[in-house]
Design an enzyme around this catalytic site. Sequence first.
Site, PDB file in Angstrom:
ATOM      1  N   ARG A  51      -0.391  -8.457  -4.296  1.00  0.00           N
ATOM      2  CA  ARG A  51      -0.683  -7.320  -3.213  1.00  0.00           C
ATOM      3  C   ARG A  51      -0.081  -7.923  -1.805  1.00  0.00           C
ATOM      4  O   ARG A  51      -0.146  -9.032  -1.278  1.00  0.00           O
ATOM      5  CB  ARG A  51      -2.142  -7.102  -2.848  1.00  0.00           C
TER       6      ARG A  51
ATOM      7  N   ARG B 109       2.583  11.637  -8.247  1.00  0.00           N
ATOM      8  CA  ARG B 109       1.869  11.679  -6.973  1.00  0.00           C
ATOM      9  C   ARG B 109       2.613  10.960  -5.899  1.00  0.00           C
ATOM     10  O   ARG B 109       2.055  10.363  -4.883  1.00  0.00           O
ATOM     11  CB  ARG B 109       0.336  10.893  -7.003  1.00  0.00           C
TER      12      ARG B 109
ATOM     13  N   ARG C 295       7.021  -6.331  13.451  1.00  0.00           N
ATOM     14  CA  ARG C 295       6.380  -6.611  12.127  1.00  0.00           C
ATOM     15  C   ARG C 295       7.633  -6.934  10.875  1.00  0.00           C
ATOM     16  O   ARG C 295       7.201  -7.918  10.231  1.00  0.00           O
ATOM     17  CB  ARG C 295       5.508  -5.426  11.665  1.00  0.00           C
TER      18      ARG C 295
ATOM     19  N   GLY D 285       0.875  -1.192   0.164  1.00  0.00           N
ATOM     20  CA  GLY D 285       0.025   0.007  -0.081  1.00  0.00           C
ATOM     21  C   GLY D 285       0.769   1.173   0.040  1.00  0.00           C
ATOM     22  O   GLY D 285       0.596   2.410  -0.572  1.00  0.00           O
TER      23      GLY D 285
ATOM     24  N   GLY E 229       0.526  -6.857   2.006  1.00  0.00           N
ATOM     25  CA  GLY E 229       0.129  -5.865   2.882  1.00  0.00           C
ATOM     26  C   GLY E 229      -0.168  -6.590   4.249  1.00  0.00           C
ATOM     27  O   GLY E 229       0.438  -7.525   4.622  1.00  0.00           O
ATOM     28  N   SER E 230      -0.840  -5.677   5.226  1.00  0.00           N
ATOM     29  CA  SER E 230      -0.868  -5.992   6.580  1.00  0.00           C
ATOM     30  C   SER E 230      -2.511  -5.916   6.576  1.00  0.00           C
ATOM     31  O   SER E 230      -3.209  -5.358   5.926  1.00  0.00           O
ATOM     32  CB  SER E 230      -0.560  -4.898   7.415  1.00  0.00           C
TER      33      SER E 230
ATOM     34  N   ARG F  64       7.156   1.817   1.164  1.00  0.00           N
ATOM     35  CA  ARG F  64       7.375   0.354   1.379  1.00  0.00           C
ATOM     36  C   ARG F  64       7.857  -0.094  -0.023  1.00  0.00           C
ATOM     37  O   ARG F  64       8.863  -1.155   0.269  1.00  0.00           O
ATOM     38  CB  ARG F  64       5.925  -0.190   1.807  1.00  0.00           C
TER      39      ARG F  64
ATOM     40  N   ASP G 167      -2.628  -6.527  13.421  1.00  0.00           N
ATOM     41  CA  ASP G 167      -3.391  -6.138  14.724  1.00  0.00           C
ATOM     42  C   ASP G 167      -4.488  -7.363  14.791  1.00  0.00           C
ATOM     43  O   ASP G 167      -4.748  -8.101  13.856  1.00  0.00           O
ATOM     44  CB  ASP G 167      -4.035  -4.763  14.705  1.00  0.00           C
TER      45      ASP G 167
HETATM   46  N1  HPA Z   1      -9.059  -2.701   9.279  1.00  0.00           N
HETATM   47  C1  HPA Z   1      -8.725  -2.354   7.900  1.00  0.00           C
HETATM   48  N2  HPA Z   1      -7.267  -2.495   7.146  1.00  0.00           N
HETATM   49  C2  HPA Z   1      -6.356  -2.837   7.996  1.00  0.00           C
HETATM   50  C3  HPA Z   1      -6.499  -3.072   9.172  1.00  0.00           C
HETATM   51  C4  HPA Z   1      -7.785  -3.144   9.995  1.00  0.00           C
HETATM   52  O1  HPA Z   1      -8.239  -3.473  11.216  1.00  0.00           O
HETATM   53  N3  HPA Z   1      -5.207  -3.619   9.881  1.00  0.00           N
HETATM   54  C5  HPA Z   1      -4.371  -3.415   8.670  1.00  0.00           C
HETATM   55  N4  HPA Z   1      -5.205  -3.031   7.677  1.00  0.00           N
END
Ligand code: HPA
Length: 236
Positions: free
Chosen positions: A90, A46, A220, A23, A92-93, A27, A207
């Site tokens: 993708r 951008r 992380r 995202g 991501g987290s 990164r 999380d």
């Molecule tokens: N919600 C939405 N997107 C996210 C979250 C979340 O808790 N954690 C990381 N990306």
Amino acid sequence: MTQGTAHIQPNGKKIAKTVLMPGDPLRAKYIAENFLENVEQFNEVRNMFGYTGTYKGKEVSVMGSGMGIPSIGIYSYELYNFFDVDTIIRIGSCGALQDNVNLYDIIIAQGASTNSDYVDQYNLPGHFAPLADFDLVAKAKAQADNLGAVTHVGNILSSDTFYNADETFNARWQRMGILGIEMESAALYLNATHANKKALGIFTVSDHILRNEATTPEERQNSFTQMMEVALEIAD
Ligand code: HPA
């Protein structure tokens, strides 16, 4: 192939057939600097930085997607349809929603449910299930197992809201087996399907939404590296 669009201006620089998409554009820069060789920057419009380099001799690009479905919708559409990209992975987290999913685990998103209207543009007479490319899912799972990562494969939620006013929102998606919540993959999978291309989302759990646990960026790093290795190894 176009010379450039309003959002991606390679100015003669190459974009590889496979693009990894975090995202955060910083990164993407970090990945290019730490995981790739022979790196060239192909976009800075951008500040959505994009780079092309090699990993173990394979050409790979990495570019930020921005946050949310409209943003990844634009970049992935242009990469697939205007720049001859075949595969977008993708990386991501996500926030975990199930009890058996823990911080630092890896989630491979076989499907991406959503509360977004993005799919409405296809005017389908029913409900479409946005799916990842099966070969990529299978390869990612094998690679993650190889690295000894704790991996879950299944359905995630690509949410239009990070902050949702409905306090029952998370529990209702949890009840339907959603592993975790992020904000982009459904649009990526829909764009890939419509362009007859391939996509996959791989996530580290940053999380735990129901247990109210969170990781720090330093913590992380290890699971991030595992996720990167999975994505880079399956890129072709
Ligand atoms: N919600 C939405 N997107 C996210 C979250 C979340 O808790 N954690 C990381 N990306």
